[in-house]
Design an enzyme around this catalytic site. Structure first.
Site: not given
Ligand code: UD1
Length: 418
Positions: A22-23, A117, A122, A306, A398
């Site tokens: 999925k990711n 969420c 996030r 995850d 999902r």
């Molecule tokens: C992706 C995955 C999700 C997985 C996560 C961590 C997808 C579609 N989803 O989510 O399944 O759990 O990686 O491996 O691939 N953060 C910030 N600022 C930002 C962006 C992120 O502070 O602009 C923080 C987030 O709050 C979190 C951390 O960075 O604490 C990691 O998040 P991130 O790697 O961005 O998760 P996703 O990409 O949303």
């Protein structure tokens, strides 16, 4: 709303084939926006997030030619609408992956902010900062990110304060269709990022360093349509490995990539569970008892967040005490309270969960709160004595393709009621 009814206490045995990741497919679908033509993506799992992303792409002007078997053909020639509306982004945070591609392709984007969420705030600040460094003007108006880059985006050096997976993907996609060189530092190293870089490379961008924390992208003026096959889902594979372990079963996980699962293989073996590693298969044999093991989630190649909830379910039945530290998200222990209702002993203290193994879990009515938390409840219910009824299973839909069918084939007693 659908519910799952699970009669626990059955050993799982047999073979389970893993679906496409999925990711991995979500960023690839977003990357079709960078192209103008007929994109063909094979190995696509039929999960709700994929259908949400298709709805979003169609909304933006792409045309879904077909989704037959596991192959999507999508024509992105007509992409002309820069708006990703709240109703789609709020159901799936990964919708934010269209921000970078829309800015690069159309010079404008209006993407709803995802908001909070179940697993934490996030934010998207790092996506936004990176795009600003590439020359985009960004304003936040009434819950939407309004971005413009009339003259296109320009490469720059971008440092991520925190490792972010979709942030890295968003900027890599934007950089692939921009002028000059972009250097992403402290970039994510997940297999899904490496795959996206390889696919964008085949489409015409020059990308190096994927799989390390510095990715260098030379943008192209145009990208060719995407042709690719999605690789197997490491989190789905990991969930079935834990299902074998928690039920004391013997399950062969086929069509998977064992190297992607090294952190989990290592932890299961540490707990005394037998894992045999083949080329594209894994066999997990659980015994009557297994030991506790400590877990700290980290960005790849650390233990994936995850799989944290599923491991917590397993540790509720281990001999001894396990300390689980969640380092990636600030609020990812929603499953703990539900596991406690099944008889687990878990104490939460901020980012740390202390899990004291018990001899037995008991079935209970349970509420799924997010995708992976729901998977952990299914695992606990498979091992528990008696019946569990899990509501809000749309979370599972999902990200897990045909989960009940796959579990039934392994001998689980599980059914869905509408
Ligand atoms: C992706 C995955 C999700 C997985 C996560 C961590 C997808 C579609 N989803 O989510 O399944 O759990 O990686 O491996 O691939 N953060 C910030 N600022 C930002 C962006 C992120 O502070 O602009 C923080 C987030 O709050 C979190 C951390 O960075 O604490 C990691 O998040 P991130 O790697 O961005 O998760 P996703 O990409 O949303």
């Amino acid at each position: 709303m659908d519910k799952l009814i699970i009669e626990g206490g059955r050993r799982l045995e047999g073979e389970v084939a893993i679906s496409g990741a999925k990711n991995a497919v979500l960023p690839i679908l977003a990357a079709t926006l960078l192209t103008s033509g007929r994109n063909e993506i094979r190995g696509v799992p039929r999960v709700r997030d994929v259908f949400t992303m298709i709805r979003l792409l169609r909304n933006l002007g792409a045309r879904l030619e077909s989704f037959e078997g596991d192959t999507i053909v999508i024509d992105s020639s007509g992409v002309n609408n820069p708006e990703a509306p709240y109703e789609l982004v709020s159901t799936m945070r990964a919708s934010c992956l269209v921000l970078g591609p829309l800015l690069a392709r159309l010079g404008q984007a209006k993407v709803s902010l995802p908001g909070g969420c179940a697993i934490g705030a996030r934010p998207m600040d790092l996506h936004i900062k990176g795009l600003q460094a590439m020359g985009a003007r960004i304003e936040l108006i009434q819950g939407y990110i309004h971005g413009t880059a009339e003259k296109g985006l320009n490469g720059n050096r971008i440092y991520f304060d925190t490792v972010t997976v979709t942030g890295t993907a968003n900027l890599m996609m934007a950089a692939a269709l921009s002028v000059g060189e972009t250097i992403l530092e402290n970039a994510a190293r997940e297999p899904e990022i490496v795959f996206l870089a390889d696919v964008l490379g085949r489409a015409g961008a020059n990308i190096q360093g994927q799989g390390t924390d510095v990715i260098i992208i030379q943008g192209a003026a145009a990208l060719k349509p995407i042709q690719c096959r999605i690789f197997p889902d490491r989190i789905e594979a990991g969930t079935y490995m834990i299902a074998a372990a928690i039920t004391g079963g013997d399950v062969e996980i086929i069509d998977c990539i064992p190297q992607h699962l090294e952190p989990l293989i290592h932890k299961l073996q540490e707990a005394g569970i037998q894992v045999e590693v083949g080329d594209s298969r894994l066999r997990v044999k659980g015994g009557n008892r297994f030991k506790s093991t400590d877990i700290k989630t980290q960005p790849h190649p650390g233990f994936p967040t995850d799989l944290q909830a599923q491991m917590m379910a397993l540790m509720t039945l281990a001999e001894g005490q396990s300390i689980i530290v969640e380092n990636v998200f600030e609020n990812r222990f929603m499953h703990a309270a539900e596991l406690v209702r099944m008889g687990a002993k878990i104490i939460l203290d901020g980012h740390t969960a202390i899990v004291k193994g018990v001899g037995q879990l008991c079935g209970a009515p349970l509420m799924a709160t997010d995708l992976r938390a729901s998977a952990s409840l299914v695992l606990a219910a498979l091992a528990a004595k008696g019946e569990s009824v899990i509501s809000r299973v749309y979370h599972i839909d999902r990200g897990y393709e045909a989960m009940e069918e796959k579990l039934v084939r392994l001998g689980a007693k599980i059914r869905r009621v509408k």
